[in-house]
Scaffold this motif. Structure first.
Motif, PDB file in Angstrom:
ATOM      1  N   GLU A  97      19.080 104.239 106.813  1.00  9.44           N
ATOM      2  CA  GLU A  97      18.481 105.324 106.111  1.00  9.44           C
ATOM      3  C   GLU A  97      17.634 105.855 107.518  1.00  9.44           C
ATOM      4  N   PRO A  98      17.129 107.272 107.350  1.00  8.93           N
ATOM      5  CA  PRO A  98      16.128 107.970 108.161  1.00  8.93           C
ATOM      6  C   PRO A  98      14.562 107.162 107.957  1.00  8.93           C
ATOM      7  N   ASN A  99      14.018 107.049 109.080  1.00 11.04           N
ATOM      8  CA  ASN A  99      12.784 106.467 108.865  1.00 11.04           C
ATOM      9  C   ASN A  99      12.717 104.839 108.548  1.00 11.04           C
ATOM     10  N   SER A 100      13.842 104.344 108.522  1.00 11.11           N
ATOM     11  CA  SER A 100      13.911 103.039 108.218  1.00 11.11           C
ATOM     12  C   SER A 100      13.907 102.009 109.519  1.00 11.11           C
ATOM     13  N   LEU A 101      13.667 100.662 109.192  1.00  9.79           N
ATOM     14  CA  LEU A 101      13.813  99.707 110.284  1.00  9.79           C
ATOM     15  C   LEU A 101      15.306  99.745 110.549  1.00  9.79           C
ATOM     16  N   ALA A 102      15.813  99.184 112.081  1.00 11.14           N
ATOM     17  CA  ALA A 102      17.068  98.850 112.463  1.00 11.14           C
ATOM     18  C   ALA A 102      17.362  97.530 111.717  1.00 11.14           C
ATOM     19  N   VAL A 103      18.493  97.545 111.277  1.00 14.05           N
ATOM     20  CA  VAL A 103      19.181  96.291 110.588  1.00 14.05           C
ATOM     21  C   VAL A 103      20.437  96.143 111.172  1.00 14.05           C
ATOM     22  N   ASP A 104      20.453  94.705 111.361  1.00  9.49           N
ATOM     23  CA  ASP A 104      21.817  94.211 111.951  1.00  9.49           C
ATOM     24  C   ASP A 104      22.934  94.353 110.758  1.00  9.49           C
ATOM     25  N   PRO A 105      23.945  94.873 111.056  1.00  7.76           N
ATOM     26  CA  PRO A 105      24.851  94.871 109.603  1.00  7.76           C
ATOM     27  C   PRO A 105      25.807  93.419 109.664  1.00  7.76           C
ATOM     28  N   SER A 106      25.749  92.780 110.667  1.00  9.20           N
ATOM     29  CA  SER A 106      26.566  91.456 110.575  1.00  9.20           C
ATOM     30  C   SER A 106      25.806  90.519 109.618  1.00  9.20           C
ATOM     31  N   PRO A 107      26.610  89.680 108.795  1.00  9.30           N
ATOM     32  CA  PRO A 107      25.975  88.702 107.949  1.00  9.30           C
ATOM     33  C   PRO A 107      25.117  87.609 108.701  1.00  9.30           C
ATOM     34  N   SER A 108      24.133  87.330 107.815  1.00 15.62           N
ATOM     35  CA  SER A 108      23.100  86.208 108.112  1.00 15.62           C
ATOM     36  C   SER A 108      23.912  85.091 108.476  1.00 15.62           C
ATOM     37  N   PRO A 109      23.336  84.037 109.343  1.00 13.74           N
ATOM     38  CA  PRO A 109      24.099  82.860 109.507  1.00 13.74           C
ATOM     39  C   PRO A 109      24.383  82.032 108.195  1.00 13.74           C
ATOM     40  N   GLU A 110      23.529  82.112 107.286  1.00 15.56           N
ATOM     41  CA  GLU A 110      23.955  81.664 105.971  1.00 15.56           C
ATOM     42  C   GLU A 110      24.928  82.026 105.370  1.00 15.56           C
ATOM     43  N   ALA A 111      24.835  83.450 105.205  1.00  9.95           N
ATOM     44  CA  ALA A 111      25.998  84.232 104.536  1.00  9.95           C
ATOM     45  C   ALA A 111      27.106  83.849 105.187  1.00  9.95           C
ATOM     46  N   ALA A 112      27.569  83.666 106.580  1.00  8.55           N
ATOM     47  CA  ALA A 112      28.911  83.748 107.387  1.00  8.55           C
ATOM     48  C   ALA A 112      28.999  82.118 107.303  1.00  8.55           C
ATOM     49  N   LEU A 113      28.273  81.176 106.943  1.00  9.67           N
ATOM     50  CA  LEU A 113      28.436  79.811 106.569  1.00  9.67           C
ATOM     51  C   LEU A 113      29.193  79.584 105.190  1.00  9.67           C
ATOM     52  N   ALA A 114      28.459  80.446 104.233  1.00  9.83           N
ATOM     53  CA  ALA A 114      28.998  80.490 102.737  1.00  9.83           C
ATOM     54  C   ALA A 114      30.400  81.036 102.910  1.00  9.83           C
ATOM     55  N   ALA A 115      30.482  81.992 103.493  1.00 11.86           N
ATOM     56  CA  ALA A 115      31.675  82.784 103.558  1.00 11.86           C
ATOM     57  C   ALA A 115      32.931  81.958 103.974  1.00 11.86           C
ATOM     58  N   LYS A 116      32.762  81.375 105.138  1.00  9.74           N
ATOM     59  CA  LYS A 116      33.560  80.266 105.635  1.00  9.74           C
ATOM     60  C   LYS A 116      33.921  79.222 104.961  1.00  9.74           C
ATOM     61  N   SER A 117      32.995  78.767 104.087  1.00 12.03           N
ATOM     62  CA  SER A 117      33.183  77.483 103.191  1.00 12.03           C
ATOM     63  C   SER A 117      33.871  78.079 102.064  1.00 12.03           C
ATOM     64  N   GLU A 118      33.906  79.402 101.540  1.00 10.53           N
ATOM     65  CA  GLU A 118      34.722  79.678 100.600  1.00 10.53           C
ATOM     66  C   GLU A 118      35.951  80.002 101.033  1.00 10.53           C
ATOM     67  N   LEU A 119      36.392  80.377 102.154  1.00 11.57           N
ATOM     68  CA  LEU A 119      37.686  80.808 102.793  1.00 11.57           C
ATOM     69  C   LEU A 119      38.313  79.588 102.892  1.00 11.57           C
ATOM     70  N   ASP A 120      37.612  78.509 103.478  1.00 10.86           N
ATOM     71  CA  ASP A 120      38.305  76.893 103.540  1.00 10.86           C
ATOM     72  C   ASP A 120      38.557  76.472 102.150  1.00 10.86           C
ATOM     73  N   ILE A 121      37.783  76.759 101.067  1.00  7.75           N
ATOM     74  CA  ILE A 121      38.063  76.349  99.853  1.00  7.75           C
ATOM     75  C   ILE A 121      39.477  77.111  99.121  1.00  7.75           C
ATOM     76  N   LEU A 122      39.587  78.225  99.528  1.00 11.09           N
ATOM     77  CA  LEU A 122      40.749  79.388  99.224  1.00 11.09           C
ATOM     78  C   LEU A 122      41.856  78.892  99.878  1.00 11.09           C
ATOM     79  N   LEU A 123      41.908  78.453 101.007  1.00 16.62           N
ATOM     80  CA  LEU A 123      43.064  78.232 101.876  1.00 16.62           C
ATOM     81  C   LEU A 123      43.598  76.931 101.280  1.00 16.62           C
ATOM     82  N   ARG A 124      42.667  75.686 100.962  1.00 18.78           N
ATOM     83  CA  ARG A 124      43.210  74.512 100.556  1.00 18.78           C
ATOM     84  C   ARG A 124      43.645  74.671  99.201  1.00 18.78           C
ATOM     85  N   ALA A 125      43.123  75.656  98.514  1.00 18.94           N
ATOM     86  CA  ALA A 125      43.581  75.926  96.932  1.00 18.94           C
ATOM     87  C   ALA A 125      45.350  76.659  97.195  1.00 18.94           C
ATOM     88  N   ILE A 126      45.315  77.474  98.037  1.00 18.24           N
ATOM     89  CA  ILE A 126      46.442  78.388  98.397  1.00 18.24           C
ATOM     90  C   ILE A 126      47.608  77.267  98.839  1.00 18.24           C
TER      91      ILE A 126
END
Length: 182
Positions: A97-126
């Motif tokens: 947004e205008p007049n807002s702080l710059a924000v890195d759009p990439s996921p936080s390290p915690e979110a990235a780790l959670a997503a990787k963990s979720e992906l691992d669970i899905l791949l095992r389930a598949i």
């Protein structure tokens, strides 16, 4: 004073013309760039270039120096335009947004780790799905084939594709819920 001593004290060639034209060139650059500080920087760049080029006879030193000055100014303007383009592209991505702080759009390290963990669970389930349900799921959800295309490829009905997809989805949902509970 001998002629040799006199020539050592006086700037020679293009530099002597530079000394005479310096105020005019500075005004030209200031007008072209809109900044006296930038004009002064380019005047110094021009002085350095004059020391680096081999000095030889120049038919019209005034025109030569003006052309060198114009080329430096054009290079500077192009460089600034590229820089602004890079900055604009960065800010378009980084500032939501205008007049807002710059924000890195990439996921936080915690979110990235959670997503990787979720992906691992899905791949095992598949991998633990019944073979036909696994094949149908991969073809439809991963490769993007339609139910009709999957049915034609495996020689089964569209209803069978839907049943295998339902089996796969129930199995995957159960695996995700079990993980949430642990």
């Amino acid at each position: 004073m001998t002629v040799d001593q006199d020539s050592e004290e006086q700037p020679a060639g293009l530099r002597s013309h530079y000394e005479m034209l310096q105020p005019k060139l500075r005004r030209f650059l200031t007008a072209r760039l809109g900044s006296p500080a930038d004009a002064e920087d380019l005047m110094q760049d021009l002085w350095i270039k004059l020391g680096q080029i081999p000095s030889g006879p120049v038919g019209n030193p005034s025109a030569y120096l003006h052309k060198m000055t114009l080329n430096l100014a054009n290079d500077y303007v192009r460089s600034r335009m590229r820089q602004r383009g890079r900055e604009a592209a960065w800010s378009d991505v980084m500032i939501a947004e205008p007049n807002s702080l710059a924000v890195d759009p990439s996921p936080s390290p915690e979110a990235a780790l959670a997503a990787k963990s979720e992906l691992d669970i899905l791949l095992r389930a598949i991998r633990t799905l019944p073979e036909r349900a696994q094949q149908v799921f991969r073809k439809h959800r991963i490769e993007g084939a339609s139910h009709a295309e999957v049915a034609a490829e495996f020689g089964i009905s569209k209803s069978a594709v839907e049943k295998n997809m339902a089996t796969a989805m129930k199995h995957l949902m159960r695996a995700m819920q079990e993980d949430d509970e642990t």
